[in-house]
Design an enzyme around this catalytic site. Structure first.
Site, PDB file in Angstrom:
ATOM      1  N   LYS A 161     -32.016  22.535  -3.303  1.00 54.62           N
ATOM      2  CA  LYS A 161     -32.316  22.252  -1.888  1.00 54.62           C
ATOM      3  C   LYS A 161     -33.492  23.102  -1.433  1.00 54.62           C
ATOM      4  O   LYS A 161     -33.792  24.156  -2.020  1.00 54.62           O
ATOM      5  CB  LYS A 161     -31.111  22.516  -0.986  1.00 54.62           C
ATOM      6  CG  LYS A 161     -30.589  23.964  -0.922  1.00 54.62           C
ATOM      7  CD  LYS A 161     -31.323  24.884   0.049  1.00 54.62           C
ATOM      8  CE  LYS A 161     -30.786  26.312  -0.020  1.00 54.62           C
ATOM      9  NZ  LYS A 161     -31.675  27.353   0.476  1.00 54.62           N
ATOM     10  N   ASP A 170     -23.722  28.075   0.796  1.00 54.46           N
ATOM     11  CA  ASP A 170     -24.528  26.860   0.586  1.00 54.46           C
ATOM     12  C   ASP A 170     -23.781  25.772  -0.187  1.00 54.46           C
ATOM     13  O   ASP A 170     -24.296  24.658  -0.326  1.00 54.46           O
ATOM     14  CB  ASP A 170     -25.811  27.198  -0.198  1.00 54.46           C
ATOM     15  CG  ASP A 170     -26.844  27.914   0.665  1.00 54.46           C
ATOM     16  OD1 ASP A 170     -26.740  27.869   1.901  1.00 54.46           O
ATOM     17  OD2 ASP A 170     -27.772  28.507   0.069  1.00 54.46           O
TER      18      ASP A 170
END
Ligand code: C5P
Length: 311
Positions: free
Chosen positions: A11, A138
């Site tokens: 990401k 995350d």
């Protein structure tokens, strides 16, 4: 023998705003995260010996109980009440480590998705999300991936439908000799800015709403120009790491970039482009300077999904 493959994409942060401190000691964040086409791959096989064993094509990566993949596997079988379940897991590592790209978190999310299928456990999205939040801030994002607003520690997700995301692309660079410890970056942030942190849920919610209604989310939803990207950890890391400053100078010099920023706690840096061809030609043009300065680079598109079974 049954074998499953799971993809674990990296990401980048299109926005990372530190709002304040939480009672659990973590930081309250307002972020926009985006999965990209830089992908680790996990291969999974069931075993009858009750052991969870991990191997990796990068020998320097720890494969013992400290690896988030092993922690994910152990949590999953514990929650299932079936500690006798075993698996052999092989990781093909493509996402650089300690880079601000959530590589380890995405691997953990992929392990949850893959082993849930391999062991036939039938956990639903909400149960996997709860396990993901225990593994790391995350990891919840890395399950659905795509384009998401992420609040709380990062685990409160609001999906963002972004037609722009289908074509946007990036040139991602990472200095070979540099990695950043996330706790160090947040610690420095607190030292430097802690006195001006917001306090209380009302103040946090006002900032979340400002992000929801702000120019970045508007541009992602409706098209149009992207505003400059904000990453509060960049303000901490950039002055400390010469290679980050050098990389930003190189990216900012490129023509046709839509925005340039650091991802997460760094040191990965990226420049956004309208499409993959532009990102690729920027990579070709910058290749000699990147090599001299010691940067690895990737030209990749955005990706609409997170951890995903592929076979
Ligand atoms: O959750 P994760 O293990 O990724 O967090 C690593 C470290 O980063 C935490 O121990 C904490 O120091 C810092 N962190 C934080 N606030 C967050 C996420 C991470 O302070 N929302």
């Amino acid at each position: 023998m049954l074998e499953l493959k799971v993809e674990a994409p990296a990401k980048v942060n299109l926005h990372l705003e530190v709002l304040g401190l939480r009672e659990d000691g973590f930081h309250e964040l307002a972020m926009v995260m985006q999965t990209i086409d830089l992908v680790d791959e996990l291969q999974l096989w069931p075993t009858a010996d009750g052991a969870i064993s991990l191997s990796c094509d990068q020998p320097e990566l720890p494969t013992d109980g400290s690896n988030l993949i092993v922690k994910a596997a152990e949590l999953l079988r514990m929650r299932a009440g079936l500690p006798e379940l075993g698996a052999r897991i092989h990781l093909r590592k493509r996402i650089p480590v300690g880079a601000g790209l959530a590589g380890g978190s995405s691997d953990a999310a992929a392990a949850l998705v893959g082993l849930n299928a391999l062991w036939g456990l039938g956990f639903g999205d909400a149960e996997l999300q709860a396990m993901a939040a225990r593994l790391g801030s995350d990891v919840p994002f890395c399950l659905p991936g795509g384009t998401q607003l992420c609040f709380g520690r990062g685990e409160r997700l609001e999906a963002l439908a972004s037609p722009q995301a289908a074509t946007l692309a990036l040139l991602l660079i990472k200095h070979a000799g540099t990695s950043v410890s996330t706790p160090w970056a947040y610690g420095r942030c607190r030292e430097q800015w802690g006195r001006s942190y917001l306090a209380g849920e009302e103040a946090f919610e006002r900032r979340r709403d400002a992000l929801r209604r702000g120019p970045l989310v508007h541009a992602l939803r409706q098209g149009g120009n992207l505003p400059p990207l904000r990453n509060d950890l960049q303000a901490v890391v950039e002055p400390e790491l010469p290679s980050v400053r050098e990389g930003l100078v190189l990216l900012r010099r490129l023509p046709r970039t839509l925005a340039v920023a650091m991802s997460g706690s760094g040191p990965s840096l990226f420049a956004l482009f309208a499409d993959l061809n532009q990102a690729r030609s920027a990579q070709t043009n910058l290749a000699p300077e990147l090599e001299i300065a010691g940067f690895a680079s990737w030209a990749c598109g955005f990706r609409p999904r997170g951890a995903m079974l592929v076979a």
